[in-house]
Enzyme design. Structure first.
Site, mmCIF file in Angstrom:
data_model
loop_
_atom_site.group_PDB
_atom_site.id
_atom_site.type_symbol
_atom_site.label_atom_id
_atom_site.label_comp_id
_atom_site.label_asym_id
_atom_site.label_seq_id
_atom_site.Cartn_x
_atom_site.Cartn_y
_atom_site.Cartn_z
ATOM 1 N N LYS A 278 -58.525 18.623 28.373
ATOM 2 C CA LYS A 278 -57.254 18.973 28.995
ATOM 3 C C LYS A 278 -57.047 18.326 30.358
ATOM 4 O O LYS A 278 -55.941 18.352 30.884
ATOM 5 C CB LYS A 278 -57.116 20.495 29.108
ATOM 6 C CG LYS A 278 -57.204 21.246 27.804
ATOM 7 C CD LYS A 278 -56.231 20.801 26.735
ATOM 8 C CE LYS A 278 -54.794 21.036 27.098
ATOM 9 N NZ LYS A 278 -53.930 21.099 25.886
HETATM 10 C C1 LIG Z 1 -61.295 24.457 24.062
HETATM 11 C C2 LIG Z 1 -60.016 23.866 23.540
HETATM 12 N N1 LIG Z 1 -60.007 23.345 22.324
HETATM 13 C C3 LIG Z 1 -58.900 22.820 21.791
HETATM 14 C C4 LIG Z 1 -57.708 22.789 22.468
HETATM 15 C C5 LIG Z 1 -56.493 22.203 21.803
HETATM 16 O O1 LIG Z 1 -56.010 21.029 22.384
HETATM 17 P P1 LIG Z 1 -54.465 20.730 22.361
HETATM 18 O O2 LIG Z 1 -53.787 21.739 23.241
HETATM 19 O O3 LIG Z 1 -54.308 19.345 22.913
HETATM 20 O O4 LIG Z 1 -53.954 20.849 20.968
HETATM 21 C C6 LIG Z 1 -57.668 23.339 23.742
HETATM 22 C C7 LIG Z 1 -56.412 23.393 24.489
HETATM 23 O O5 LIG Z 1 -56.250 24.059 25.489
HETATM 24 C C8 LIG Z 1 -58.858 23.886 24.297
HETATM 25 O O6 LIG Z 1 -58.873 24.444 25.528
#
Ligand SMILES: Cc1ncc(COP(=O)(O)O)c(C=O)c1O
Length: 480
Positions: free
Chosen positions: A44
């Protein structure tokens, strides 16, 4: 080695790591992309930097302004570090369910944390989103990042993550696997890979099995970041604008237990310590790889590190409390467990008619004083319910003569994992031996994180009968 003139320049440029032992017996090459190598420890950072830079460029964030976000943690950390570096105040609204390690990280960057634990629909005035929006409306110079609907989020991945995956595989990538939270990662990376490969790269959404994205019932899960949960009273289920559904070729649903198994195994076999959503992605990728060939190259994006989850997915006590198991045995349990004293318990929906509920319970021969769990209604329930969907308990005797199911609901005691020994503090602490058996005298029993039955205070005190266990720990059964 690269040299950067600021921490912000060091965001992105994460490597690919080939799996060897974890991919044994599988034909394709499988590479993971460890996004915890970003300075804030997750994927992120990319979106946070891009959203903040965009806000500066379009004038919505000015010097002396306040960076605000509603986040499950990692976006807030990316924003907190970026804001710290650029001299902005940062205020983060997040769920009180996030791991302690993440909370401490916010504080380390000097960000202010507002913890919200309301279990309410998104448009409710107490929801995380409503509280964040209210704060921004009342605070001069405040800018809300809105990762769910901010085009700079997927754009960050289109311009960085996508080209990195393509270049680092020399254009040989055939499958890209990622979880879907806001959808920024999969949409931006996936779109780039589709375009550069002329549509050849397959984009796979790895999704918690109850997530709405892949057609689940929207009930809660234990894995942070991945998937789409909806409160059962949500009027309109809004999907993020950051998510480009056209990019995703297919979804692979993954149970929490399987995601946990995957990351625990990854740490033990590869020396790669990844977080829970990484487990969702990895479990999906290993399943996908079963059907692929030597000509295929799979890239799996791992959003953050297991170091943020040492007190959860990697902690035996936490796993036992949720009724989870480990790929390697958890600390061995001596003597009887909660599961030995638990009993499968029928469900009634809060909004079904009393007459309908009684007809069903009577037809099943359920005892008049036997416990019944009252749950929120969910379309297409795929697993036993999550504890957050249970409102309390009742009995057929209480239902008789009542106008609604809701008015008969009694509060529950604690949540106990099926494998907990009867000597565990969570069990002895509740069964305080005071002989009381009033409200809260029934605990929920969890197996693999879902509610599979109940156990009464009395049953925990009773000596085992010759008949043996009432419900086995492994059966995971619940009536309904
Ligand atoms: C630990 C974790 N995994 C997966 C994601 C998913 O990513 P995205 O928001 O780009 O779909 C996030 C998003 O905040 C996350 O914090």
């Amino acid at each position: 080695m690269a040299r950067y003139e600021s921490v912000l320049e060091s965001i992105g440029g994460t490597p690919l790591i080939r799996l060897t032992r974890a991919a044994q017996g599988l034909r394709p090459r499988i590479y993971v992309k460890p996004e915890w190598q970003n300075p804030g420890g997750s994927v992120k950072d990319r979106a946070a930097l891009a959203m903040l830079r965009q806000a500066e460029a379009d004038g919505s964030l000015r010097p002396g302004g306040v960076v605000v976000e509603v986040t499950s943690g990692n976006t807030g950390i990316g924003l907190a570090l970026t804001a710290a570096h650029l001299g902005y105040r940062a205020v983060i609204f997040t769920s009180s369910m996030i791991a302690q390690e993440k909370r401490d990280q916010f504080a380390a960057y000097g960000a202010e944390l507002r913890l919200v634990d309301a279990f309410v629909p998104r448009d409710h005035p107490d929801s995380l989103r409503s509280q964040g929006e209210r704060f921004v409306a009342e605070t001069p110079g405040a800018w809300l990042a809105q990762q769910y609907d901010n085009p700079a989020n997927p754009a960050a991945h289109y311009t960085s993550t996508g080209p990195e995956v393509w270049d680092d595989t020399d254009g040989t990538v055939t499958h890209f696997v990622a979880t879907v939270g806001t959808g920024g990662t999969i949409s931006g990376t996936g779109r780039y890979l589709k375009e550069v490969s002329g549509g050849r790269v397959q984009v796979i959404g790895a999704d918690p099995i109850t997530s709405r994205y892949s057609g689940g019932d929207g009930s809660q899960k234990y894995i942070e970041g991945a998937g789409h949960f909806v409160h059962p009273e949500t009027a309109v289920d809004e999907w993020p604008k950051s998510l480009d559904l056209g990019v995703i070729d297919r979804y692979l649903p993954v149970e929490d237990q399987d995601a946990i198994d995957a990351v625990r195994e990854l740490a033990r076999t590869e020396g790669v310590l990844a977080g829970g959503s990484s487990g969702v992605a990895l479990a999906a990728a290993l399943e996908l790889a079963e059907d692929l060939t030597e000509d295929d190259t799979v890239v799996v994006l791992l959003p953050d590190s297991g170091r943020a989850y040492l007190s959860t997915y990697f902690n035996d006590s936490w796993l036992a409390a949720g009724g989870f198991t480990g790929p390697a045995p958890l600390t061995p349990v001596e003597g009887p467990t909660v599961g030995d004293r638990a009993t499968p318990t029928p469900l009634v929906e809060r909004d079904e008619t009393v007459a309908g509920a009684l007809r069903r319970l009577d037809a099943d021969g359920h005892a008049d004083d036997g416990p019944v769990l009252v749950v929120y209604r969910r379309e297409g329930r795929v697993l036993a319910p999550h504890a957050s969907d249970i409102l309390g308990w009742t009995t057929p005797a209480r239902l008789r003569g009542a106008a609604t199911v809701a008015e008969t609901v009694q509060p529950l005691g604690p949540r106990l994992g099926t494998g907990l020994p009867l000597t565990a503090p969570a069990v002895t602490g509740w069964d305080g031996g005071d002989g009381s058996d009033g409200d809260g005298s029934l605990a929920l029993v969890l197996a693999r994180g879902r509610v599979t039955g109940t156990v009464s205070r009395q049953a925990l005190r009773d000596q085992p009968t010759a008949a043996g266990p009432m419900v086995s720990a492994a059966s995971g059964q619940t009536a309904h």
